[in-house]
Design an enzyme around this catalytic site. Structure first.
Site: not given
Length: 102
Positions: A98-99
């Site tokens: 997600r990052d």
């Protein structure tokens, strides 16, 4: 967190920083690293990015001017290659994230 460490330790790609060591705080972490606990906090040790993170480089107007469009396209292709590696399971693990940090 431990599952993530197990997965991260298997990645071998030229455009992904390699995880060298870790500590789980007071419980001893990875004994093979001989790394001391840092006040009970988790610690990850990655490759040194000698030029710093790409996102910081690109936010600096003077540094950004140093990159011509050919270099920017090469960087974009390298990032795409790393993402493909993470997503297609080439390491034996499929990674959903997600990052991502460039």
């Amino acid at each position: 967190f431990r599952k993530e460490i197990a997965v991260l330790s298997h990645f071998r790609h030229p455009n992904i920083a390699r995880l060298y060591a870790y500590s789980f705080g007071n419980d001893g972490g990875n004994a093979s690293t001989a790394m001391a606990s840092m006040n009970g906090e988790h610690c990850l040790v990655y490759d040194l990015a000698s030029n710093g993170a790409l996102d910081r480089f690109m936010r600096d107007e003077e540094k950004r001017k140093l990159l011509d469009w050919r270099s920017r396209i090469r960087i974009a292709l390298d990032v795409a290659s790393a993402l493909k590696y993470l997503h297609d399971g080439s390491s034996g693990y499929v990674c959903f994230h997600r990052d991502g940090k460039c």
